[in-house]
Design a protein around this motif. Structure first.
Motif, mmCIF file in Angstrom:
data_model
loop_
_atom_site.group_PDB
_atom_site.id
_atom_site.type_symbol
_atom_site.label_atom_id
_atom_site.label_comp_id
_atom_site.label_asym_id
_atom_site.label_seq_id
_atom_site.Cartn_x
_atom_site.Cartn_y
_atom_site.Cartn_z
ATOM 1 N N GLN A 122 0.837 -1.214 0.000
ATOM 2 C CA GLN A 122 0.000 0.000 0.000
ATOM 3 C C GLN A 122 0.866 1.256 0.000
ATOM 4 O O GLN A 122 0.609 2.213 -0.713
ATOM 5 N N MET A 123 1.923 1.198 0.782
ATOM 6 C CA MET A 123 2.788 2.367 0.941
ATOM 7 C C MET A 123 3.675 2.582 -0.292
ATOM 8 O O MET A 123 3.975 3.695 -0.677
ATOM 9 N N ASN A 124 4.085 1.482 -0.899
ATOM 10 C CA ASN A 124 5.024 1.573 -2.010
ATOM 11 C C ASN A 124 4.652 0.555 -3.098
ATOM 12 O O ASN A 124 5.210 -0.542 -3.152
ATOM 13 N N PRO A 125 3.708 0.917 -3.980
ATOM 14 C CA PRO A 125 3.250 -0.042 -4.992
ATOM 15 C C PRO A 125 4.394 -0.552 -5.888
ATOM 16 O O PRO A 125 4.324 -1.637 -6.436
ATOM 17 N N ARG A 126 5.481 0.228 -5.977
ATOM 18 C CA ARG A 126 6.605 -0.237 -6.798
ATOM 19 C C ARG A 126 7.268 -1.501 -6.251
ATOM 20 O O ARG A 126 8.069 -2.131 -6.935
#
Ligand SMILES: C[S@@+](CC[C@H](N)C(=O)[O-])C[C@H]1O[C@@H](n2cnc3c(N)ncnc32)[C@H](O)[C@@H]1O
Length: 296
Positions: free
Chosen positions: A280-284
């Protein structure tokens, strides 16, 4: 260029599994912007040493800036990680406590339109991670034969529409040079039937991945380096490798399997993947897989 600091992927998991100890010697083979390096340094100082390698001069400069608060314990090398042996030899270091590989690109590289890595930004088709690489993606697209390009797209992108895409590239370059990322994106969109565009990824993802791997010879370099690196691990030393696509992960998995006979034990049967919170915080981080090995 849009400014956005790279968010280190699987950070807690790497720190937990690299078994960083005060005074130990560690290698971050893909320093990037120094996100993992910062936490490693905090764990090994005072007295420890982190050897940070990146083939990209801009990454090295950015990492040094981000890590300037550390007055000791960091040595950086602008080199390909395939030179790990020469680097350690130059430091007269025979063995290390842990090695990290966080493969792929940093946000710094991806967001810089001048580097040509992203199909979402218009820029020249460069894709070299290091200025020392000779061939750009543009050179390959304008000069390789139909068969050579198809092979790259099939092997490094697993692109089932490779032949159609390359046919459209070849038609295009008969009239004018193919120079920019957006020209290439248009060609791909024209070549792949609309009904066959993938739903979860951009239609250009596979072609861009394939060209980047070819330009930087990524898979061969990785395959050659992992055994060399493991050869420098102390007994009980750990190696952590984060991969971002199935071809990379295959190389890592094969290395773990083949190196078992030399004493490398895989700590987990399956790779560690990002938690829902991290996604959620970092889709990458979504395609990341961490494999951990320990030298017995
Ligand atoms: C995903 S980023 C690393 C991010 C870093 N862990 C952080 O937290 O900031 C990958 C980095 O590895 C570098 N890299 C990739 N392949 C390399 C190679 N063969 N030799 C040296 N550096 C490499 C890239 O230039 C890039 O900066």
């Amino acid at each position: 260029m849009e400014e956005s600091r790279h968010i280190p992927v699987l950070l807690e998991e790497v720190i937990d599994n690299l078994n960083c100890t005060t005074g130990g010697i560690y290698i971050d083979s893909t320093l990037g912007e120094g996100g993992h390096a910062q936490r490693i340094l905090e764990a090994i100082l005072p007295g420890g040493l982190l050897i940070g390698i990146d083939q990209d001069g801009k990454a090295i400069r950015r990492a040094k800036e981000n890590l300037k608060g550390f007055k000791e314990g960091l040595l950086t090398f602008q080199k390909n990680f395939s030179e790990i042996g020469t680097i350690l030899e130059s430091l007269k270091i025979k063995e290390v406590d842990g090695i990290l590989f966080d493969l792929g690109l940093s946000s710094l590289q991806l967001l810089d339109e001048k580097r040509g890595f992203s199909f979402q930004r218009d820029g020249l088709l460069d894709m070299r991670m290091s200025e020392e690489m000779k061939l750009t993606a543009g050179y390959l697209l304008n000069n390789l034969s139909f068969d050579e390009l198809v092979k790259i797209l099939y092997e490094y992108g697993e692109e089932r529409w490779a032949r159609r895409i390359v046919r459209t590239v070849v038609e295009y370059r008969r009239k004018r040079r193919l120079e920019t990322t957006f020209q290439l994106v248009e060609i791909i969109k024209r070549a792949v039937p609309r009904s066959a565009w993938p739903r979860r990824i951009h239609v250009a993802t596979r072609t861009f991945q394939a060209l980047r791997i070819a330009v930087n010879d990524e898979l061969m370099v990785l395959e050659g380096t992992l055994p060399k690196a493991a050869g420098f691990l102390k007994k009980g030393g750990r190696i952590c490798v984060i991969s971002y696509h199935s071809l990379e992960d295959r190389v890592v998995k094969n290395f773990f399997r083949e190196y078992r006979s030399q004493g490398l034990k895989a700590i987990f049967p399956k790779p560690i993947v990002p938690s829902r919170k991290e996604l959620q915080m970092n889709p990458r981080s979504r395609s990341a897989k961490l494999r951990v090995g320990e030298m017995c």
